[in-house]
Design an enzyme around this catalytic site. Structure first.
Site, PDB file in Angstrom:
ATOM      1  N   PRO A  20      26.669  51.304  54.698  1.00 37.65           N
ATOM      2  CG  PRO A  20      25.984  49.076  54.496  1.00 37.65           C
ATOM      3  CD  PRO A  20      26.910  49.967  55.280  1.00 37.65           C
ATOM      4  CB  CYS A 115      18.619  44.746  55.601  1.00 36.04           C
ATOM      5  SG  CYS A 115      17.367  45.724  54.728  1.00 36.04           S
ATOM      6  CD  GLU A 218      20.022  57.431  67.363  1.00 37.05           C
ATOM      7  OE1 GLU A 218      19.451  58.539  67.362  1.00 37.05           O
ATOM      8  OE2 GLU A 218      19.724  56.512  66.564  1.00 37.05           O
TER       9      GLU A 218
END
Length: 352
Positions: A20, A115, A218
């Protein structure tokens, strides 16, 4: 006790989930990327749970796939399951909302403890909760108890808030709450999105738990994916920005891993996807539409000389008609004069 089936069972390695991304990875984007292929499941942008149990229309706004009927419910048109992600700190409210969206047909419920956004953390959501392992356990246990046993509940965490000192304790807290798998973004909140990602920490967590662990962070290329799998010990990956920059990255990763031939998509094919997104979001006002399209073009500049040059011509344009006029002209010019590798410096990572 969970009585369902895990999505990783009977799947080919590597398994790839689409991460997301707030403000970007909506239903339109999921449709485009899953149609390209190589993605095994998606996760919605987080739905912030604060003071109420939301009506169905809210959940359908974040996951329009819930409006589909029958076996297609909760899936993109390509048939890729879309898991619904919730973010919040109140165990009871999180549980009640999770139960409601599960009843609507969500294939799985995911809980966001990763988050890093300041506005989210200030309201006691996301990565800030990693300071309190007992609280994330309580939230997760409440959700798991409220959701029917055949529907998986998962969680996503970072390695910590300020540092990694509680990484293993947080992983234990979530696993003991009854989740079916854990996704680990291999950086702390403080480390944000700056390279590197500490994939070796995922290996430490994976060795400690008995549930599947997804490796995230990454992964921009097929080589990155191979390195991540080696260092993390997990062949279940979650990728966000890498798939935005290279829409067929999932196919590239799977082909390289299998040792099979695959012809990667070129910049022209990526611009075809770009045009399709533009058509899908025509309902937005000029600034919203051009900002959204420039955001995706900017990601494309990371792997394409040609799109880097195109981006330079449109990056300051906010009028929709002018944006597309300049876009078309730039594409024509780039097509006439193929760029050289030494030209890349003037285009790479240019901001807007």
């Amino acid at each position: 006790m969970f009585s369902g089936t895990l999505p990783f069972q009977n799947s080919q390695s590597p398994y790839i989930a689409l991460a997301p991304m707030e403000g970007l990875m909506d239903g339109h984007f999921r449709e485009l990327l899953t149609a390209v292929g190589g993605i095994d499941h998606c996760v919605t942008e987080f739905i912030r749970i604060t003071k109420q149990v939301y009506p169905q229309r809210v959940f359908k706004r974040f996951s329009p796939e819930l409006a589909y009927r029958g076996e297609q419910c909760g899936k993109t048109r390509a048939g890729t399951p879309v898991h619904v992600q919730l973010l919040g700190s109140d165990p009871q409210l999180m549980a009640e909302n999770a139960a409601k969206v599960a009843a609507m047909g969500a294939p799985a419920i995911d809980l966001n403890f990763g988050c890093p956004a300041k506005t989210v953390n200030k309201s006691q959501g996301g990565a800030v909760l990693l300071q309190w392992p007992q609280l994330i356990h309580d939230i997760t246990a409440a959700v798991r108890q409220a959701v029917p046993s055949h529907i998986p509940v998962s969680a996503k965490m970072r390695l910590g808030f300020k540092d990694k000192s509680l990484a293993l304790e947080n992983a234990d807290a979530l696993a003991s709450a009854g989740i079916q798998w854990l996704t680990v973004h291999a950086r702390t909140k403080t480390e944000g999105y700056k390279p590197p990602a500490y994939w070796e920490w995922i290996s430490r967590i994976k060795d400690r738990l008995t549930i599947p662990v997804l490796a995230n962070g990454e992964i921009w290329t097929a080589d990155n994916a191979q390195q991540c799998m080696q260092q993390s010990g997990s062949d279940i990956l979650m990728i966000g920005r890498g798939l935005v920059a290279t829409p067929d990255l999932g196919l590239r990763i799977k082909a390289q891993h299998a040792g099979s031939d695959y012809q990667p998509q070129g910049w022209q094919q990526h611009l075809q996807l770009f045009r399709q997104l533009a058509d899908d979001i025509q309902h937005l006002n000029d600034k919203q539409l051009t900002d959204r399209l420039k955001q995706w073009l900017h990601y494309f500049t990371m792997q394409s000389l040609e799109i880097s040059a195109v981006f330079q011509q449109v990056k300051r344009e906010r009028d929709k008609e002018q944006f597309f006029a300049k876009l078309d002209q730039a594409i024509i010019e780039v097509g006439k004069s193929p760029l050289r590798r030494e030209d890349f410096k003037q285009y790479q990572h240019s901001g807007f």
